[in-house]
Design an enzyme around this catalytic site. Structure first.
Site, PDB file in Angstrom:
ATOM      1  N   ASP A   7       0.586  -1.415   0.160  1.00 14.14           N
ATOM      2  CA  ASP A   7      -0.149   0.000   0.479  1.00 14.14           C
ATOM      3  C   ASP A   7       1.451   1.103   0.256  1.00 14.14           C
ATOM      4  O   ASP A   7       1.981   0.942   0.478  1.00 14.14           O
ATOM      5  CB  ASP A   7      -1.009   0.330   1.597  1.00 14.14           C
ATOM      6  N   ASP A   9       0.052   5.026   0.987  1.00  9.12           N
ATOM      7  CA  ASP A   9      -0.760   6.207   2.415  1.00  9.12           C
ATOM      8  C   ASP A   9       0.140   5.592   3.494  1.00  9.12           C
ATOM      9  O   ASP A   9      -1.082   4.383   3.932  1.00  9.12           O
ATOM     10  CB  ASP A   9      -1.932   6.896   2.009  1.00  9.12           C
ATOM     11  N   ASP A 164      -1.734  -0.907   6.073  1.00  6.87           N
ATOM     12  CA  ASP A 164      -1.589  -0.330   7.472  1.00  6.87           C
ATOM     13  C   ASP A 164      -3.107  -0.667   7.996  1.00  6.87           C
ATOM     14  O   ASP A 164      -3.722   0.528   9.358  1.00  6.87           O
ATOM     15  CB  ASP A 164      -1.095   1.633   6.914  1.00  6.87           C
TER      16      ASP A 164
END
Length: 216
Positions: A7, A9, A164
């Site tokens: 990922d 961001d 996250d």
């Protein structure tokens, strides 16, 4: 395992904590608040729910263009001194040396992702970059990961995703990938379930050790 998919961001660069601070300060300007539990719903996906919250809180004062402009200005100032999260470059270097295909799957726009990867000096590591402007649905839908797997020319079981957020985790699992969670300050309290491993940061374990655990 043949590939690692990251990922962006909140995982490679902690833009999420900074966005939360920027939106919280923006809401304070309007004499309102932004509790973390409302902000986390938009992490890893689009801002539809967040914008609905703003509308409910501000009523007649609601002007999404003004809110976004104010938050973006604050975010840009805060991001000028930002660095990649600890261990990220080590993982990318280790993946490259070990011969793994390296991809990225992000709900953000390509221009945003490639700009920041370039600023961090990490862009050259990625063989494939799939972003929100290339799919019909962003996370938690699996579209980004499905497309990444297709472009990489591998099976879902041959890749591990690093995420996250809850939206990212759901997207990876739905696409059939194993998923390692590396939360940031705004996502660490979320109730992650069904992930295959959780790390405080990429400094916790080497990529080689993580891959070995995923292959068991």
């Amino acid at each position: 395992m043949k590939a690692v998919i990251f990922d962006f961001d909140g995982l490679i660069l902690d833009t999420e904590t900074v966005w939360y601070e920027a939106y919280k300060e923006t809401m304070a300007f309007y004499k309102s608040d932004l509790p973390l539990e409302h902000f986390v719903k938009c992490i890893g996906t689009d801002n539809i729910e967040l914008n609905q919250y703003f509308k409910e809180q501000l009523g007649e004062s609601y002007n999404i263009e003004e809110i976004e402009s104010r938050a973006k200005s604050l975010h840009e100032v805060k991001m000028k001194t930002s660095q990649a999260r600890e261990g990220v470059k080590d993982y990318l270097e280790e993946a490259k040396k070990s011969g793994y295909k390296i991809a990225l799957a992000s709900s953000s726009k390509k221009e945003w992702v490639t700009h920041h990867l370039g600023e961090l000096g990490l862009l050259h590591y990625f063989e494939v970059i799939i972003t929100g402007d290339e799919v019909d649905k962003v996370k938690p839908a699996p579209d980004l990961y499905v497309l990444a797997i297709e472009v990489l020319g591998i099976q879902p079981t041959e890749a591990v995703a690093f995420e996250d957020s809850l939206n990212g985790l759901q997207a990876a699992l739905t696409a059939g990938l194993k998923c390692v969670i590396v939360p940031n300050p705004v996502t660490e309290a979320l109730a992650f379930e069904n992930h295959h491993l959780r790390l405080r940061s990429m400094m916790d374990k080497s990529l080689t050790d993580v891959i070995k655990l995923m292959e068991q």
